[in-house]
Design an enzyme around this catalytic site. Structure first.
Site, PDB file in Angstrom:
ATOM      1  N   TRP A  21       0.926  -1.364  -0.189  1.00  0.00           N
ATOM      2  CA  TRP A  21       0.010   0.188   0.084  1.00  0.00           C
ATOM      3  C   TRP A  21       1.112   1.197   0.141  1.00  0.00           C
ATOM      4  CZ3 TRP A  21      -1.705   3.241   4.633  1.00  0.00           C
ATOM      5  CH2 TRP A  21      -2.537   4.355   4.149  1.00  0.00           C
ATOM      6  N   GLN A  27       6.441   4.805  -4.737  1.00  0.00           N
ATOM      7  CA  GLN A  27       7.782   5.044  -4.360  1.00  0.00           C
ATOM      8  C   GLN A  27       8.578   3.764  -4.805  1.00  0.00           C
ATOM      9  OE1 GLN A  27       6.020   4.976  -0.448  1.00  0.00           O
ATOM     10  NE2 GLN A  27       7.286   6.726   0.068  1.00  0.00           N
ATOM     11  N   TYR A  54      -5.021  -0.628  -4.794  1.00  0.00           N
ATOM     12  CA  TYR A  54      -3.684   0.100  -4.474  1.00  0.00           C
ATOM     13  C   TYR A  54      -3.298   0.772  -5.793  1.00  0.00           C
ATOM     14  CZ  TYR A  54      -3.637  -2.203   0.101  1.00  0.00           C
ATOM     15  OH  TYR A  54      -4.042  -2.583   1.285  1.00  0.00           O
ATOM     16  N   GLN A 181      -8.445  -8.659   7.841  1.00  0.00           N
ATOM     17  CA  GLN A 181      -7.042  -7.778   8.046  1.00  0.00           C
ATOM     18  C   GLN A 181      -7.678  -6.375   8.809  1.00  0.00           C
ATOM     19  OE1 GLN A 181      -4.405  -5.728   4.676  1.00  0.00           O
ATOM     20  NE2 GLN A 181      -4.721  -8.076   4.678  1.00  0.00           N
ATOM     21  N   SER A 211      -0.278  -1.995   9.058  1.00  0.00           N
ATOM     22  CA  SER A 211       0.335  -0.619   9.655  1.00  0.00           C
ATOM     23  C   SER A 211       0.851  -0.801  11.078  1.00  0.00           C
ATOM     24  CB  SER A 211      -0.929   0.479   9.496  1.00  0.00           C
ATOM     25  OG  SER A 211      -0.814   1.118   8.417  1.00  0.00           O
ATOM     26  N   LEU A 213       3.229   0.002  12.124  1.00  0.00           N
ATOM     27  CA  LEU A 213       4.128   1.303  12.509  1.00  0.00           C
ATOM     28  C   LEU A 213       3.141   2.531  12.482  1.00  0.00           C
ATOM     29  CD1 LEU A 213       7.740   0.760  10.794  1.00  0.00           C
ATOM     30  CD2 LEU A 213       7.093   0.481  13.315  1.00  0.00           C
ATOM     31  N   LYS A 221      10.188   9.268  13.355  1.00  0.00           N
ATOM     32  CA  LYS A 221      10.595  10.109  12.467  1.00  0.00           C
ATOM     33  C   LYS A 221       9.957  11.648  12.197  1.00  0.00           C
ATOM     34  CE  LYS A 221       9.248   7.977   8.135  1.00  0.00           C
ATOM     35  NZ  LYS A 221       9.743   7.490   6.994  1.00  0.00           N
ATOM     36  N   ARG A 231       6.135   9.230   3.890  1.00  0.00           N
ATOM     37  CA  ARG A 231       4.723   9.137   3.411  1.00  0.00           C
ATOM     38  C   ARG A 231       3.903  10.402   3.767  1.00  0.00           C
ATOM     39  NH1 ARG A 231       1.650   3.800   5.202  1.00  0.00           N
ATOM     40  NH2 ARG A 231       3.048   2.991   3.776  1.00  0.00           N
ATOM     41  N   GLU A 300      15.663  -3.225   8.618  1.00  0.00           N
ATOM     42  CA  GLU A 300      15.802  -2.578   9.935  1.00  0.00           C
ATOM     43  C   GLU A 300      14.416  -3.446  10.658  1.00  0.00           C
ATOM     44  OE1 GLU A 300      16.987  -0.990  12.278  1.00  0.00           O
ATOM     45  OE2 GLU A 300      15.284  -0.411  13.507  1.00  0.00           O
TER      46      GLU A 300
HETATM   47  P1  NDP Z   1       3.395   0.765   8.334  1.00  0.00           P
HETATM   48  O1  NDP Z   1       2.645   1.383   9.454  1.00  0.00           O
HETATM   49  O2  NDP Z   1       4.746  -0.200   8.887  1.00  0.00           O
HETATM   50  O3  NDP Z   1       4.233   1.963   7.427  1.00  0.00           O
HETATM   51  C1  NDP Z   1       5.146   1.658   6.563  1.00  0.00           C
HETATM   52  C2  NDP Z   1       5.878   2.861   6.169  1.00  0.00           C
HETATM   53  O4  NDP Z   1       6.418   3.520   7.364  1.00  0.00           O
HETATM   54  C3  NDP Z   1       7.035   2.642   5.237  1.00  0.00           C
HETATM   55  O5  NDP Z   1       6.383   2.706   3.701  1.00  0.00           O
HETATM   56  C4  NDP Z   1       7.647   3.676   5.213  1.00  0.00           C
HETATM   57  O6  NDP Z   1       7.162   4.993   4.648  1.00  0.00           O
HETATM   58  C5  NDP Z   1       7.679   4.048   6.916  1.00  0.00           C
HETATM   59  N1  NDP Z   1       8.678   2.996   7.525  1.00  0.00           N
HETATM   60  C6  NDP Z   1       8.829   1.599   7.733  1.00  0.00           C
HETATM   61  N2  NDP Z   1       9.912   1.444   8.099  1.00  0.00           N
HETATM   62  C7  NDP Z   1      10.642   2.305   8.634  1.00  0.00           C
HETATM   63  C8  NDP Z   1      11.906   2.667   9.128  1.00  0.00           C
HETATM   64  N3  NDP Z   1      12.507   1.504   9.732  1.00  0.00           N
HETATM   65  N4  NDP Z   1      12.196   3.693   9.406  1.00  0.00           N
HETATM   66  C9  NDP Z   1      11.685   4.836   8.720  1.00  0.00           C
HETATM   67  N5  NDP Z   1      10.445   4.840   8.082  1.00  0.00           N
HETATM   68  C10 NDP Z   1       9.948   3.384   8.002  1.00  0.00           C
HETATM   69  O7  NDP Z   1       2.669  -0.106   7.553  1.00  0.00           O
HETATM   70  P2  NDP Z   1       1.590   0.245   6.194  1.00  0.00           P
HETATM   71  O8  NDP Z   1       0.828   1.209   6.445  1.00  0.00           O
HETATM   72  O9  NDP Z   1       2.738   0.386   4.848  1.00  0.00           O
HETATM   73  O10 NDP Z   1       0.845  -0.995   6.084  1.00  0.00           O
HETATM   74  C11 NDP Z   1       1.540  -2.466   5.747  1.00  0.00           C
HETATM   75  C12 NDP Z   1       0.716  -3.117   4.873  1.00  0.00           C
HETATM   76  O11 NDP Z   1      -0.687  -3.446   5.326  1.00  0.00           O
HETATM   77  C13 NDP Z   1       0.298  -2.218   3.417  1.00  0.00           C
HETATM   78  O12 NDP Z   1       1.375  -2.469   2.656  1.00  0.00           O
HETATM   79  C14 NDP Z   1      -0.829  -3.146   3.092  1.00  0.00           C
HETATM   80  O13 NDP Z   1      -0.298  -4.239   2.628  1.00  0.00           O
HETATM   81  C15 NDP Z   1      -1.621  -3.328   4.436  1.00  0.00           C
HETATM   82  N6  NDP Z   1      -2.539  -2.363   4.482  1.00  0.00           N
HETATM   83  C16 NDP Z   1      -4.132  -2.795   4.544  1.00  0.00           C
HETATM   84  C17 NDP Z   1      -4.931  -1.888   4.959  1.00  0.00           C
HETATM   85  C18 NDP Z   1      -6.240  -2.433   4.835  1.00  0.00           C
HETATM   86  O14 NDP Z   1      -7.368  -1.690   4.765  1.00  0.00           O
HETATM   87  N7  NDP Z   1      -6.392  -3.558   4.583  1.00  0.00           N
HETATM   88  C19 NDP Z   1      -4.704  -0.400   5.173  1.00  0.00           C
HETATM   89  C20 NDP Z   1      -3.498  -0.037   5.131  1.00  0.00           C
HETATM   90  C21 NDP Z   1      -2.440  -1.140   4.945  1.00  0.00           C
HETATM   91  P3  NDP Z   1       7.945   6.150   4.308  1.00  0.00           P
HETATM   92  O15 NDP Z   1       9.473   5.981   3.908  1.00  0.00           O
HETATM   93  O16 NDP Z   1       7.343   6.855   2.822  1.00  0.00           O
HETATM   94  O17 NDP Z   1       7.971   7.376   5.057  1.00  0.00           O
END
Ligand code: NDP
Length: 322
Positions: A21, A27, A54, A181, A211, A213, A221, A231, A300
């Protein structure tokens, strides 16, 4: 990497998985996605998450290209898609929702974009109040019997809606939902821990949680502002920036993040590792879906598994208090 059953099903999913997502097509291009999948597979991750909505279907195209280039055996990993929002920016009435027509069409389109013969997991991305649950259950059951979907589930449905779907399927000898989910992280806990509490035992519900994080807030950050490559700075995600950083609620959550930092430091780890490890403590979580825009973030975040043993009862109590 450890593996957990997807609820009461026999499917073993890696306790960490990887999703696309925001990142894929925005990106992360197919080349970078291939490197990321390589990192994931080498670490033992076996589940990759996606959705028709997505990047208007382009996230699935990127994933399909990357998986094809990697050329790993199809029986060594799982992919998902989700149906509801449609894959067009302005979908027609038949191109979104959970009607039999759209659930079926969206599956066929996802198979093409992902370049696979079947979806391991297929989710109803949100509830659709305009379609009878019975129609959606039938549509999912048919896809399962056709071999196009192995396990179907829901995403962000209420406990009552999940129960209705399960009970209807059971009463009519159809395939019930196997998983949900939901969002789950240190800041968003209620649905997984309280609302769904009865569902795990009663229906054997698995969860693929998203999500971990809180979209990056739990890395710490955003405590000094919004990094340009993050993001919250992306065009089209102003709503997320408002929610994460600019709103009163966002500021309150960031204050909690600031209070978590010293706990991570005292444990000799980092906040992202701590936050992801905390999600793994919950045995009702089948897999924690990671997100990353860079390989370094993924590397990480994968280290979080080493932090789980550090989260002793006193540490958990401190986190709970924060
Ligand atoms: P996170 O909450 O883990 O956020 C991930 C984002 O945080 C990264 O893309 C990056 O963004 C930043 N990040 C991750 N690790 C680090 C780090 N070590 N240091 C600094 N920045 C970091 O997860 P997502 O929100 O991406 O959700 C994960 C997955 O869950 C999605 O890909 C999707 O498959 C699913 N999802 C499902 C939903 C649903 O409604 N069913 C809704 C949302 C997600 P950046 O570098 O751009 O700042």
């Amino acid at each position: 990497m450890k593996y957990r059953n997807l609820g009461k099903s026999g499917l073993k999913v890696s306790e960490l998985s990887f999703g696309s997502w925001v990142t894929f097509n925005k990106q992360v291009d197919a080349g970078l996605a291939e490197r990321m999948f390589g990192t994931c597979l080498d670490a033992g991750i076996n589940f990759f998450d996606n959705a028709e909505g997505y990047e208007a279907g382009n996230s699935e195209i990127v994933m399909g290209k990357a998986l094809k280039a990697l050329n790993r055996p199809r029986d060594s990993y799982c992919v998902s898609s989700k149906v509801f929002f449609g894959s067009y920016s302005s979908p027609l009435p038949t191109q979104c929702g959970l009607s039999r027509k759209h659930v079926t069409e969206a599956c066929h389109q996802a198979l093409q974009r992902l370049q696979v013969d079947y979806l391991d997991l297929y989710f109803c991305h949100r509830p659709d109040p305009e379609t009878p649950v019975s129609e959606t259950v039938w549509a999912m059951h048919n896809l399962v019997t056709q071999g196009k979907v192995l396990y179907w589930g829901t995403s962000e449905w209420s406990a009552a809606e999940i129960a209705e779907a399960y009970e209807f399927a059971q009463a009519n000898h159809l395939t019930p939902p196997s998983m949900e989910q939901p969002q789950y992280n240190l800041l968003d806990r209620e649905r997984v821990e309280i609302e769904y509490a009865q569902l795990y035992g009663r229906y054997g519900l698995g969860t693929t949680t998203w999500s971990p994080l809180a979209s990056g807030a739990l890395t710490g950050k955003y405590l000094q502002g919004i990094p340009a490559d993050s993001r919250a700075a992306l065009p089209g995600y102003e709503w997320l920036r408002e929610r994460m950083v600019e709103s009163e609620r966002g500021q309150d959550r960031l204050q909690r993040v600031a209070n978590l930092l010293p706990v991570a430091e005292e444990l000799g780890t980092t906040l992202p590792r701590l936050a992801i490890a905390w999600c793994l403590l919950n045995s009702n979580v089948s897999t924690v879906i990671l997100g990353a825009s860079k390989v370094s973030q993924l590397e990480e975040n994968l280290k979080s598994v080493e932090v789980v043993p550090l989260l002793t009862e006193p540490v958990r109590k401190r986190l709970q208090a924060i």
